[in-house]
Design a protein around this motif. Structure first.
Motif, PDB file in Angstrom:
ATOM      1  N   LEU A 119       0.819  -1.212   0.000  1.00 47.56           N
ATOM      2  CA  LEU A 119       0.000   0.000   0.000  1.00 47.56           C
ATOM      3  C   LEU A 119       0.856   1.266   0.000  1.00 47.56           C
ATOM      4  O   LEU A 119       0.572   2.209  -0.742  1.00 47.56           O
ATOM      5  CB  LEU A 119      -0.915  -0.022   1.224  1.00 47.56           C
ATOM      6  N   SER A 120       1.904   1.272   0.799  1.00 51.62           N
ATOM      7  CA  SER A 120       2.727   2.476   0.934  1.00 51.62           C
ATOM      8  C   SER A 120       3.855   2.556  -0.084  1.00 51.62           C
ATOM      9  O   SER A 120       4.374   3.635  -0.348  1.00 51.62           O
ATOM     10  CB  SER A 120       3.325   2.531   2.342  1.00 51.62           C
ATOM     11  N   GLY A 121       4.268   1.410  -0.608  1.00 48.82           N
ATOM     12  CA  GLY A 121       5.407   1.386  -1.517  1.00 48.82           C
ATOM     13  C   GLY A 121       6.743   1.437  -0.795  1.00 48.82           C
ATOM     14  O   GLY A 121       7.786   1.563  -1.423  1.00 48.82           O
ATOM     15  N   MET A 122       6.722   1.317   0.529  1.00 47.95           N
ATOM     16  CA  MET A 122       7.952   1.354   1.320  1.00 47.95           C
ATOM     17  C   MET A 122       8.425  -0.073   1.607  1.00 47.95           C
ATOM     18  O   MET A 122       7.608  -0.952   1.869  1.00 47.95           O
ATOM     19  CB  MET A 122       7.707   2.088   2.641  1.00 47.95           C
ATOM     20  N   TRP A 123       9.737  -0.277   1.578  1.00 47.49           N
ATOM     21  CA  TRP A 123      10.335  -1.592   1.848  1.00 47.49           C
ATOM     22  C   TRP A 123       9.622  -2.679   1.045  1.00 47.49           C
ATOM     23  O   TRP A 123       9.354  -3.768   1.550  1.00 47.49           O
ATOM     24  CB  TRP A 123      10.316  -1.921   3.340  1.00 47.49           C
ATOM     25  N   ILE A 124       9.333  -2.358  -0.194  1.00 46.46           N
ATOM     26  CA  ILE A 124       8.487  -3.205  -1.023  1.00 46.46           C
ATOM     27  C   ILE A 124       9.077  -4.599  -1.232  1.00 46.46           C
ATOM     28  O   ILE A 124       8.356  -5.595  -1.182  1.00 46.46           O
ATOM     29  CB  ILE A 124       8.142  -2.501  -2.365  1.00 46.46           C
ATOM     30  N   PHE A 125      10.383  -4.689  -1.462  1.00 43.71           N
ATOM     31  CA  PHE A 125      10.981  -5.997  -1.713  1.00 43.71           C
ATOM     32  C   PHE A 125      10.871  -6.897  -0.484  1.00 43.71           C
ATOM     33  O   PHE A 125      10.564  -8.079  -0.595  1.00 43.71           O
ATOM     34  CB  PHE A 125      12.440  -5.851  -2.167  1.00 43.71           C
ATOM     35  N   ILE A 126      11.078  -6.317   0.698  1.00 45.93           N
ATOM     36  CA  ILE A 126      10.964  -7.090   1.939  1.00 45.93           C
ATOM     37  C   ILE A 126       9.519  -7.540   2.149  1.00 45.93           C
ATOM     38  O   ILE A 126       9.258  -8.706   2.465  1.00 45.93           O
ATOM     39  CB  ILE A 126      11.467  -6.271   3.148  1.00 45.93           C
ATOM     40  N   GLY A 127       8.585  -6.624   1.977  1.00 46.95           N
ATOM     41  CA  GLY A 127       7.171  -6.959   2.150  1.00 46.95           C
ATOM     42  C   GLY A 127       6.709  -8.026   1.182  1.00 46.95           C
ATOM     43  O   GLY A 127       6.008  -8.975   1.564  1.00 46.95           O
TER      44      GLY A 127
END
Length: 122
Positions: free
Chosen positions: A61-69
């Motif tokens: 949703l936020s686009g933050m730490w996308i690879f980890i999520g």
């Protein structure tokens, strides 16, 4: 294209956030279900996967730490599909169909996550 991608992020991230909410709101019943499937320490497993779903959904949703999520969610889907929805082991046709639907849904979600992961690498 940007608005379509944003809508997709909201829908997919929201799906995983809702699933996390469901894990916590129905912890007792999901613990029983996980236990019936042979999951070790089912209450801890349900709570931990709820956290994984929440972190992954917020990441999308936020686009933050996308690879980890995305990695957390992908691992969750692989393990959950195999442990919780082994339709190939079920002989009752109705139960088999229900598990097969959940298994294939998870595999489709996994495919979506892998596509987003590929996009995130560029």
């Amino acid at each position: 294209m940007t608005i379509i991608f944003l809508i997709g992020r909201i829908l997919l991230g929201g799906y995983f956030i809702y699933s996390a909410y469901n894990h916590f709101a129905n912890l007792k019943s999901l613990t029983g279900y996980a236990g019936s499937k042979g999951v070790p320490m089912p209450k801890v497993a349900v709570a931990a996967t709820g956290v994984i779903l929440l972190l992954g959904g917020v990441s999308i949703l936020s686009g933050m730490w996308i690879f980890i999520g995305l990695t957390l969610l992908a691992l969750f889907l692989v393990v959950t599909s195999i442990m919780m929805h082994p339709f190939w082991k079920i002989t009752d046709p109705m139960m088999r169909m229900g598990e097969q639907i959940n298994f294939t849904k998870n595999i489709a979600l996994l495919g979506a996550l892998l596509m987003i992961m590929a996009l995130a690498m560029y």
